[in-house]
Write a protein that holds these residues in place. Structure first.
Motif, PDB file in Angstrom:
ATOM      1  N   ARG A 123     -16.524   3.103  -1.121  1.00  0.00           N
ATOM      2  CA  ARG A 123     -16.084   2.295  -2.264  1.00  0.00           C
ATOM      3  C   ARG A 123     -15.867   3.167  -3.501  1.00  0.00           C
ATOM      4  N   ALA A 124     -16.774   4.091  -3.737  1.00  0.00           N
ATOM      5  CA  ALA A 124     -16.636   4.976  -4.898  1.00  0.00           C
ATOM      6  C   ALA A 124     -15.371   5.822  -4.789  1.00  0.00           C
ATOM      7  N   GLU A 125     -15.085   6.315  -3.598  1.00  0.00           N
ATOM      8  CA  GLU A 125     -13.863   7.105  -3.388  1.00  0.00           C
ATOM      9  C   GLU A 125     -12.627   6.247  -3.603  1.00  0.00           C
ATOM     10  N   ALA A 126     -12.637   5.020  -3.114  1.00  0.00           N
ATOM     11  CA  ALA A 126     -11.500   4.116  -3.304  1.00  0.00           C
ATOM     12  C   ALA A 126     -11.293   3.819  -4.786  1.00  0.00           C
ATOM     13  N   GLU A 127     -12.372   3.602  -5.505  1.00  0.00           N
ATOM     14  CA  GLU A 127     -12.265   3.349  -6.942  1.00  0.00           C
ATOM     15  C   GLU A 127     -11.710   4.567  -7.675  1.00  0.00           C
ATOM     16  N   ARG A 128     -12.171   5.744  -7.275  1.00  0.00           N
ATOM     17  CA  ARG A 128     -11.678   6.973  -7.894  1.00  0.00           C
ATOM     18  C   ARG A 128     -10.179   7.133  -7.642  1.00  0.00           C
ATOM     19  N   LEU A 129      -9.756   6.879  -6.401  1.00  0.00           N
ATOM     20  CA  LEU A 129      -8.335   6.998  -6.073  1.00  0.00           C
ATOM     21  C   LEU A 129      -7.505   5.932  -6.782  1.00  0.00           C
ATOM     22  N   ALA A 130      -8.053   4.741  -6.931  1.00  0.00           N
ATOM     23  CA  ALA A 130      -7.321   3.663  -7.607  1.00  0.00           C
ATOM     24  C   ALA A 130      -7.057   4.016  -9.066  1.00  0.00           C
ATOM     25  N   GLU A 131      -7.905   4.823  -9.651  1.00  0.00           N
ATOM     26  CA  GLU A 131      -7.739   5.231 -11.047  1.00  0.00           C
ATOM     27  C   GLU A 131      -6.904   6.503 -11.196  1.00  0.00           C
ATOM     28  N   ASP A 132      -6.562   7.139 -10.074  1.00  0.00           N
ATOM     29  CA  ASP A 132      -5.812   8.400 -10.091  1.00  0.00           C
ATOM     30  C   ASP A 132      -4.312   8.097 -10.137  1.00  0.00           C
ATOM     31  N   GLU A 133      -3.702   8.306 -11.304  1.00  0.00           N
ATOM     32  CA  GLU A 133      -2.283   7.980 -11.496  1.00  0.00           C
ATOM     33  C   GLU A 133      -1.381   8.742 -10.532  1.00  0.00           C
ATOM     34  N   SER A 134      -1.657  10.014 -10.301  1.00  0.00           N
ATOM     35  CA  SER A 134      -0.784  10.792  -9.411  1.00  0.00           C
ATOM     36  C   SER A 134      -0.893  10.301  -7.968  1.00  0.00           C
ATOM     37  N   ASP A 135      -2.092   9.899  -7.549  1.00  0.00           N
ATOM     38  CA  ASP A 135      -2.264   9.366  -6.196  1.00  0.00           C
ATOM     39  C   ASP A 135      -1.531   8.029  -6.060  1.00  0.00           C
ATOM     40  N   ARG A 136      -1.620   7.197  -7.078  1.00  0.00           N
ATOM     41  CA  ARG A 136      -0.922   5.904  -7.031  1.00  0.00           C
ATOM     42  C   ARG A 136       0.590   6.108  -7.010  1.00  0.00           C
ATOM     43  N   ALA A 137       1.082   7.065  -7.769  1.00  0.00           N
ATOM     44  CA  ALA A 137       2.520   7.353  -7.776  1.00  0.00           C
ATOM     45  C   ALA A 137       2.971   7.843  -6.400  1.00  0.00           C
ATOM     46  N   GLU A 138       2.168   8.675  -5.778  1.00  0.00           N
ATOM     47  CA  GLU A 138       2.505   9.171  -4.442  1.00  0.00           C
ATOM     48  C   GLU A 138       2.514   8.022  -3.422  1.00  0.00           C
ATOM     49  N   ALA A 139       1.569   7.102  -3.545  1.00  0.00           N
ATOM     50  CA  ALA A 139       1.516   5.961  -2.638  1.00  0.00           C
ATOM     51  C   ALA A 139       2.770   5.094  -2.804  1.00  0.00           C
ATOM     52  N   VAL A 140       3.209   4.899  -4.021  1.00  0.00           N
ATOM     53  CA  VAL A 140       4.425   4.124  -4.285  1.00  0.00           C
ATOM     54  C   VAL A 140       5.623   4.814  -3.640  1.00  0.00           C
ATOM     55  N   GLN A 141       5.679   6.131  -3.762  1.00  0.00           N
ATOM     56  CA  GLN A 141       6.798   6.878  -3.177  1.00  0.00           C
ATOM     57  C   GLN A 141       6.775   6.788  -1.651  1.00  0.00           C
ATOM     58  N   VAL A 142       5.623   6.866  -1.058  1.00  0.00           N
ATOM     59  CA  VAL A 142       5.507   6.738   0.397  1.00  0.00           C
ATOM     60  C   VAL A 142       5.984   5.363   0.840  1.00  0.00           C
ATOM     61  N   LEU A 143       5.592   4.324   0.116  1.00  0.00           N
ATOM     62  CA  LEU A 143       6.045   2.973   0.455  1.00  0.00           C
ATOM     63  C   LEU A 143       7.573   2.858   0.344  1.00  0.00           C
ATOM     64  N   ARG A 144       8.146   3.472  -0.684  1.00  0.00           N
ATOM     65  CA  ARG A 144       9.609   3.464  -0.820  1.00  0.00           C
ATOM     66  C   ARG A 144      10.263   4.168   0.364  1.00  0.00           C
ATOM     67  N   ASP A 145       9.728   5.334   0.723  1.00  0.00           N
ATOM     68  CA  ASP A 145      10.276   6.091   1.849  1.00  0.00           C
ATOM     69  C   ASP A 145      10.174   5.303   3.149  1.00  0.00           C
TER      70      ASP A 145
END
Length: 76
Positions: free
Chosen positions: A47-69
């Motif tokens: 849970r702590a790792e998920a929360e950390r990743l949810a707050e990571d703007e670059s990780d969220r941007a990468e996830a959005v790009q993967v979904l687009r791809d």
């Protein structure tokens, strides 16, 4: 062969009473307790790792790009 652990509960530790109230054997309750504690601790770490990743703007941007791809790969 399994390890043997001996311990004494102080007067404030009522865990065996609670864990065996439903008829569970004391030995079963004592064996299950550290397994349950380890699972809770691992879950808390996840849970702590998920929360950390949810707050990571670059990780969220990468996830959005993967979904687009991946959208271009949809069959329907």
């Amino acid at each position: 062969m399994a390890d043997t652990i001996t311990f004494r509960l102080d007067e404030d530790a009522r865990a065996p009473e609670v864990l065996t109230k439903d008829g569970t054997a004391v030995s079963t309750a004592v064996r299950s307790a550290p397994i349950d504690a380890a699972r809770r601790k691992a879950g808390a770490g996840t849970r702590a790792e998920a929360e950390r990743l949810a707050e990571d703007e670059s990780d969220r941007a990468e996830a959005v790009q993967v979904l687009r791809d991946m959208e271009t790969l949809r069959a329907w």
